[in-house]
Design a protein around this motif. Sequence first.
Motif, mmCIF file in Angstrom:
data_model
loop_
_atom_site.group_PDB
_atom_site.id
_atom_site.type_symbol
_atom_site.label_atom_id
_atom_site.label_comp_id
_atom_site.label_asym_id
_atom_site.label_seq_id
_atom_site.Cartn_x
_atom_site.Cartn_y
_atom_site.Cartn_z
ATOM 1 N N VAL A 137 -65.607 70.061 56.019
ATOM 2 C CA VAL A 137 -65.411 70.537 57.387
ATOM 3 C C VAL A 137 -65.975 69.472 58.327
ATOM 4 O O VAL A 137 -67.152 69.130 58.238
ATOM 5 N N HIS A 138 -65.126 68.930 59.186
ATOM 6 C CA HIS A 138 -65.597 67.885 60.101
ATOM 7 C C HIS A 138 -66.480 68.484 61.194
ATOM 8 O O HIS A 138 -66.312 69.643 61.563
ATOM 9 N N ARG A 139 -67.413 67.682 61.678
ATOM 10 C CA ARG A 139 -68.219 68.131 62.812
ATOM 11 C C ARG A 139 -67.274 68.430 63.971
ATOM 12 O O ARG A 139 -66.298 67.715 64.181
ATOM 13 N N GLN A 143 -63.454 73.154 67.401
ATOM 14 C CA GLN A 143 -62.461 72.735 68.390
ATOM 15 C C GLN A 143 -61.235 72.106 67.724
ATOM 16 O O GLN A 143 -60.102 72.405 68.091
ATOM 17 N N THR A 144 -61.464 71.210 66.746
ATOM 18 C CA THR A 144 -60.359 70.402 66.208
ATOM 19 C C THR A 144 -59.624 71.075 65.054
ATOM 20 O O THR A 144 -58.522 70.666 64.710
ATOM 21 N N MET A 145 -60.270 72.068 64.402
ATOM 22 C CA MET A 145 -59.729 72.693 63.177
ATOM 23 C C MET A 145 -59.597 71.677 62.047
ATOM 24 O O MET A 145 -58.819 71.878 61.110
ATOM 25 N N ASP A 146 -60.349 70.560 62.115
ATOM 26 C CA ASP A 146 -60.222 69.537 61.077
ATOM 27 C C ASP A 146 -61.074 69.905 59.865
ATOM 28 O O ASP A 146 -62.276 69.646 59.818
ATOM 29 N N VAL A 147 -60.413 70.542 58.913
ATOM 30 C CA VAL A 147 -61.030 70.919 57.640
ATOM 31 C C VAL A 147 -60.226 70.215 56.558
ATOM 32 O O VAL A 147 -59.010 70.397 56.470
ATOM 33 N N SER A 148 -60.874 69.372 55.754
ATOM 34 C CA SER A 148 -60.130 68.576 54.769
ATOM 35 C C SER A 148 -59.353 69.452 53.792
ATOM 36 O O SER A 148 -59.862 70.476 53.305
ATOM 37 N N ALA A 149 -58.145 68.998 53.489
ATOM 38 C CA ALA A 149 -57.329 69.674 52.467
ATOM 39 C C ALA A 149 -58.017 69.637 51.105
ATOM 40 O O ALA A 149 -57.680 70.436 50.218
ATOM 41 N N ASP A 150 -58.997 68.741 50.935
ATOM 42 C CA ASP A 150 -59.742 68.704 49.669
ATOM 43 C C ASP A 150 -60.366 70.076 49.366
ATOM 44 O O ASP A 150 -60.414 70.505 48.210
ATOM 45 N N LEU A 151 -60.857 70.754 50.401
ATOM 46 C CA LEU A 151 -61.536 72.047 50.183
ATOM 47 C C LEU A 151 -60.540 73.110 49.739
ATOM 48 O O LEU A 151 -60.844 73.942 48.896
ATOM 49 N N LEU A 152 -59.342 73.075 50.323
ATOM 50 C CA LEU A 152 -58.308 74.042 49.965
ATOM 51 C C LEU A 152 -57.827 73.806 48.541
ATOM 52 O O LEU A 152 -57.585 74.734 47.773
#
Length: 312
Positions: A137-139, A143-152
């Motif tokens: 999960v990016h800092r 706001q950005t919803m930038d969560v790496s697909a690696d986690l999914l």
Amino acid sequence: MTQRITPTALPYLDIHPEVAAALAARHAVVALESTIISHGMPFPQNVEMARGVEDVVRFHGAVPATIAVLGGRLKVGLSTDELHLLATDKGVDKISTRDLPVTVALGQHGATTVASTMRIAALAGIRVFATGGTGGVHRGAGQTMDVSADLLELAHTDVCVVSAGVKSILDIGLTLEVLETQGVPAITLGETEFPAFYSRRSGFKSPLSVATPDEAARVLKAKWALGLSGGVLLANPVPAEAEIPADEMGAHIEQALRDMDALGLTGKDTTPYLLGRIVEITEGRSLITNIALVRNNAMVAAQVAVAYAALG
Ligand code: PSU
Ligand code: MN
């Protein structure tokens, strides 16, 4: 559970003969990713790292399978020339799971992230994968919803990823929360604190711990025997002699994040930019740490793969 398909029956998949023979003999195999080669380190350290890591895997009794997409083919196990191409060709894109169908259909090259490497490893029947660091999960993700697909991908693909934890360019606490929500065991080897990639300590307690690679292999066996599909994140702290302590690293990371914001970078470009900027800010020291931790992860992944193969 990842669908079981006979590798030879899969279209688009090319398994290197040495890897195919090892898989057929139920011998230990360790998958390795290629974004770390094309977008994670500068040339020539990237190609030296890629070859060196394969040697580490072999030395510890497993067969390495570096994964990438070349000319639209999913490649499991690469030649020296192919590693060199990935290390030097500026046209090789960073591709995650969402990109795979396009790269394949259009016959392009792609360097695979943790997520897409996991998926291809699973298609080939490989259960253990060594990398440097995983996405998270990016800092500022609120706001950005930038969560790496690696986690999914960790949530639903049956592969154990050995990494040095999560670097603090990400929000480590939120990353651990997302892993918990998705039922992914985040297990630290030999420590009770979760590691922060360049640093052995993150300030976050590890959700779970094991003492040895053999214990980790038994966890994999138990997880999948219980029908608990999905991956395992095995965090392996950087060796003490190679670490950059967390208090020192904090300032470098803040600097790199400020520089990134000034450039307005977002999405898939952020992780490669930050890695490169941190190498500049630390005057090459972070690169030495990065190479040391990848080699350490390759050793542990080989030990886990050998122990897992012995469990039958
Ligand atoms: N962390 C590193 N080196 C890397 C990466 C992460 O220290 O090379 C790469 C991996 O391939 C990882 C990807 O899967 O970055 C995550 O990118 P993103 O944050 O865009 O999901
Ligand atoms: Mn992202």
